[in-house]
Enzyme design. Structure first.
Site, short mmCIF file in Angstrom:
data_model
loop_
_atom_site.label_atom_id
_atom_site.label_comp_id
_atom_site.label_asym_id
_atom_site.label_seq_id
_atom_site.Cartn_x
_atom_site.Cartn_y
_atom_site.Cartn_z
N THR A 331 12.49 34.18 49.57
CA THR A 331 11.14 32.68 49.80
C THR A 331 11.24 31.91 48.64
O THR A 331 11.27 30.64 48.23
CB THR A 331 9.94 32.77 50.22
OG1 THR A 331 10.24 34.14 51.09
CG2 THR A 331 9.50 32.00 50.36
N LYS A 334 14.63 29.93 48.84
CA LYS A 334 14.31 28.08 49.57
C LYS A 334 13.70 27.35 48.20
O LYS A 334 14.13 26.03 48.14
CB LYS A 334 13.25 28.54 50.26
CG LYS A 334 14.42 29.48 51.46
CD LYS A 334 13.63 29.22 52.73
CE LYS A 334 14.98 29.51 53.45
NZ LYS A 334 15.32 28.92 53.97
#
Lengths: 529, 384
Positions: A331, A334
């Site tokens: 995550t 990203k």
């Protein structure tokens, strides 16, 4: 037009949209179905939002003023169900319908009649759910997570309707997911290789696999609730050899991937918008794809982090803590990639970009509080308090819903051929941004100070923050009426005409077809460089 | 660059200072922003862990947002910036995969250590069985002959805004749990009906009460005092009205208290046996019955006896009320499995059950004229 010519010409794809109610009822056109999904999601967003207003009105000050505790529980339950299954998921499906065929150069979805069905069973499902609120005993009051035995032995008589409506929602989602997978596997234009697909297509493909994997698990959970309540089984009843904690394992084995079902398409949207308005290619495309895949895979081995207080063995707690912490790595990748995309770009701040930037900041806040929640010893303090409520509203409202709004603003001119009312859109953005933080940020404080979630009344120490939270809630609710006004104007085709590319810097097949997108696109496959 | 960095540091230090300031508040602090340190070694460790996580998260967040806002200010088209061309870098991407991973390992060690300590409930000095039921707690001391129910003491009129709200609104009970300080107290947590969760923030103890299963937790309280918490798992209509209050006394006081309680409960049992031989008048039964009804029954069946249609049944003019006194006594004494109706034989004395059954059979226009006495209840309970 005579019947004969229609039959003769039925292979001719250049007819326009039929008119009247039948257009919408019988449509197999991916753009029409996308529009239906999006409007349905928006209506459900307003309905679920109205319930949130009831909740916030009751919590405006200590004491019981407006509703009784039983109805309050119905509101929190149905608010959650509506927002998850009625607003966020259908909105993403609507976007997939509109965009996936246009992005991969396909003429339509692969299974258009199933597409029609997967939408049209949804209004029925939600009518059943909402109707139960008006029946004797009221609607479901056991939380959207419907933990047994509160949802079995101790629930009211309308539980069967809840089960039935969840079944229909699940069938709709599975059909939608099958459609997305079949379309992406079979209908990509020549030259559209896997690693050329836009990230929105990638993230939706992975989401669709998650849906197919976990919606049957949800169906199993509600079915066991049904038979425990009405047919004398004891899946979740210790007296008959069952286990109420097993319900939670089954539910969260669905529920955690579900969380990613509601956020992966958002990653795809943000990965489309940030490069456009930074005028620079997305940084680390390949690592984005791998990060999305690893998030999806990890999502299957972290479910029990919702259940740390249920009394699991310490070994299991350690495993789920470490696995959950691990998710923050992909995550993080990203978020870093998005920031690197902006770095040394040439940025402008049109409305879709404003929502995308707000998404990055606020979703990251929600992600970081999620990392805190993963730490088991402190989760014992956070669990089932407003800290959790703050966390998941940051990832779902300022995450998923802001991404949906960003997507609507980004692609709306392509859909209608007209630029939306930018002044209204900016009002909508700034009002939403400010109010949503007044609404959800103080929830961290009351949660840490010890306010449990799902209570209709609270101790006096929480009074001041709750007042602010409620005021923020009302303001956020009202702000969405600006969005409604803007959407009505857009659907009436008001505004300046736009070019095919709409945003300078936008790249992809959908920006190469005219604006508004014709009723049928890519009858002959485009050439992908 | 330097200016921005110092600005960021100012914000960071003020956030940390703010949160450090915030935790000095008491339980009734209106603006308490942060987790409390609590009164046990474990709760202090949990607090430190929370602050460590919080600061790491704030630093990561600020670095990411600083880079982002830097771009938004300096890399904007209106400043005439031409976009760069780079769009991947294996080195950078590996770095920002590995570095967060290392940070996670740093977090994982203290977290695992504290967790293992929290889950070790061996060798307790005192053991209390905590049983949740809709919407009260029951405490049973395993080493002593003491057990009692603990019910919220806040008046309904305060909740309905008819009276002013007291200082401990919704966080006060009729009989708090009493535990000794400085000793390891183990809690065995279970439930009679739905899932509840027993939570005292000052101890950093939150454990679900699962029907049919027993969970363990423990605490060792350093400071004498009154500590308040709430049920943390949605358990039905009155989930918000199920507080936990624990009084920690030093061991000598605790021992005196528990001996006193043992004596009192033994006497109360003798008294109950004695009362079996006595009959109460209708007026007495109705007066006591109404009190008991409001305390134990009205949450579901409502003060007017009408219940909530489709959720909790009405007691007005039903067949059981009119024609079936033995059935009525049986359901109050033994409860009804598969429903929310609890067995009240454990919660109420025989004369209280007799009074409340009489009250239900004569209030709200039921007017059966029937009286139930403690000996009738005893007959049902002993199976005569």
């Amino acid at each position: 037009m005579s019947t004969a010519t229609t039959e003769l010409d039925h292979d001719d794809h250049h007819h326009g949209a039929p008119s009247g109610i039948k257009r919408w009822l019988y449509t197999t056109n991916h753009k029409d179905i996308g529009t239906l999904y999006l409007w349905f999601a928006f209506i459900m967003f307003l309905v679920g939002g109205a319930m949130a207003m009831v909740i916030r009105a009751e919590l405006f000050q200590p004491g019981l003023q407006i509703v009784d505790p039983n109805f309050f529980n119905q509101m929190t339950t149905v608010h959650g169900l509506i927002m998850v299954f009625g607003a966020v998921m259908p909105a993403f499906t609507g976007l997939a319908n509109w965009l996936v065929p246009m992005m991969i150069g396909a003429p339509d979805m692969a299974l258009p009649r199933m597409n029609n069905w997967s939408f049209w069973i949804l209004p029925g499902a939600f009518t059943i759910l909402l109707a139960s609120l008006f029946m004797e005993g009221g609607g479901p009051a056991f939380g959207w997570t419907f933990y047994a035995p509160l949802s079995t032995t101790y629930s009211n008589d309308t539980t069967a309707l809840f089960v039935f409506s969840v079944h229909i929602m699940g069938i709709s989602s599975i059909m939608g997911a099958i459609n997305v997978i079949v379309t992406i596997f079979n209908m990509r234009a020549p030259g559209m290789t896997w690693m050329k697909m836009p990230l929105f297509v990638w993230t939706w493909l992975i989401t669709a696999f998650l849906l197919i994997a976990v919606m049957p698990v949800l169906a199993g959970a509600v079915t066991m609730v049904l038979t425990d309540k009405y047919f004398g089984t004891s899946f979740f009843d210790a007296a008959g050899g069952g286990d109420p904690v097993m319900f939670q394992h089954i539910f969260w084995f669905f529920g955690h991937p579900e969380v990613y079902i509601m956020i992966l398409p958002a990653f795809g949207i943000i990965s489309a918008i940030i490069p456009t308005f930074s005028r620079k290619k997305l940084f680390g495309y390949a690592s984005m794809v791998y990060a999305t895949t690893s998030i999806a895979l990890l999502s299957f081995i972290v479910w029990a982090h919702h259940m740390f207080t249920t009394g699991m063995p310490v070994e299991a707690e350690l495993f789920f803590m470490f696995a959950t912490m691990l998710i923050s790595v992909p995550t993080g990748v990203k978020v870093f990639n998005w920031v690197a995309t902006m770095w040394r770009g040439s940025m402008t701040f049109e409305v879709p970009m404003l929502f995308a930037l707000a998404f990055i900041v606020l979703f990251t806040i929600g992600g970081l509080s999620g990392l805190m929640l993963a730490i088991v010893p402190v989760d014992f303090q956070y669990h089932d308090t407003y800290f959790v409520v703050a966390h998941f509203h940051y990832v779902l409202v300022t995450g998923a819903i802001f991404s949906i709004m960003a997507a609507v603003y980004y692609w709306l001119p392509k859909w209608t051929g007209k630029m939306f009312d930018v002044t209204l859109a900016k009002w909508h953005f700034w009002c939403s941004l400010i109010s949503v933080n007044v609404l959800f940020f103080p929830m961290h404080f009351v949660g840490l100070a010890g306010m449990p979630r799902r209570i209709p009344d609270y101790a006096l120490q929480f009074a001041d923050f709750n007042k602010w939270i409620s005021l923020g809630g009302f303001a956020f609710g009202l702000s969405q009426l600006i969005f409604l006004a803007l959407l009505i104007k857009a659907c009436r085709k008001q505004g300046e005409p736009v070019s095919a590319q709409v945003w300078d810097g936008a790249e992809g097949l959908e920006w190469e077809i005219p604006s508004p997108a014709p009723y049928h696109t890519f009858d002959t496959p485009p050439v992908v460089k | 660059m330097k200016k921005i960095w110092s600005g960021a540091m100012t914000i960071l230090t003020s956030i940390i200072a703010f949160s450090a300031f915030a935790d000095s508040g008491t339980a009734v602090d209106q603006y308490q922003l942060n987790l409390r340190k609590g009164v046990t070694d474990i709760s202090a460790e949990v607090y430190d862990l929370h602050m460590l996580m919080f600061i790491i998260c704030v630093v990561i967040g600020l670095l990411v947002f600083a880079a982002m806002f830097w771009s938004m200010f300096f890399h904007r088209k209106s400043r005439g910036v031409k976009p760069a061309n780079f769009h991947e870098s294996v080195k950078v991407e590996i770095a920002w995969t590995i570095i967060p991973f290392i940070i996670l390992i740093v977090m994982a060690f203290p977290a695992a250590k504290t967790l293992i300590a929290m889950e070790d409930s061996s060798n307790p000095d005192v053991t209390v069985l905590v049983t949740g039921s809709q919407w009260k707690w029951h405490y049973k001391y395993m080493e002593n002959d003491v057990e009692f129910f603990s019910v919220m003491a806040t008046q309904q009129e305060q909740i309905n805004n008819k009276f002013d709200k007291g200082e401990n609104y919704l966080l006060e009970v009729d009989r708090p749990l009493v535990i000794p300080t400085g000793q390891k107290v183990r809690f065995l947590v279970t439930s009679d009906d739905v899932i509840h969760s027993w939570w005292v923030p000052d101890f950093a103890v939150k454990k679900d009460a699962n029907p049919g299963f027993i969970n363990e937790a423990w605490t060792r309280v350093n400071e004498p005092g009154i500590y308040r918490g709430q049920c943390a798992e949605l358990c039905g209509k009155d989930h918000g009205f199920m507080p936990v209050v624990v009084v920690a006394k030093d061991p000598a006081e605790y021992n005196a208290w528990i001996a006193e309680q043992e004596e009192m409960q033994r006497k109360a049992k003798e008294e109950e046996q004695r009362l079996l031989a006595m009959n109460m008048s209708m007026d007495e039964l109705m007066t006591i019955g109404e009190q008991v009804y409001l305390r134990a029954c009205a949450a579901c069946h409502q003060p007017n006896g009408q219940g909530l249609p489709g959720v909790f049944p009405s007691l007005v003019g039903t067949d059981m009320i009119k024609n079936d006194m033995p059935g009525h006594i049986d359901i109050v004494v033994n409860g009804k499995t598969g429903t929310a109706m609890q067995a009240f034989s454990k919660q109420l004395t025989m004369s209280e059950i007799a009074a409340v059954v009489t009250y239900e059979r004569n209030a709200w226009g039921n007017n059966t004229g029937e009286m139930v006495q403690a000996k009738d209840i005893n007959a049902v309970m002993t199976g005569q």
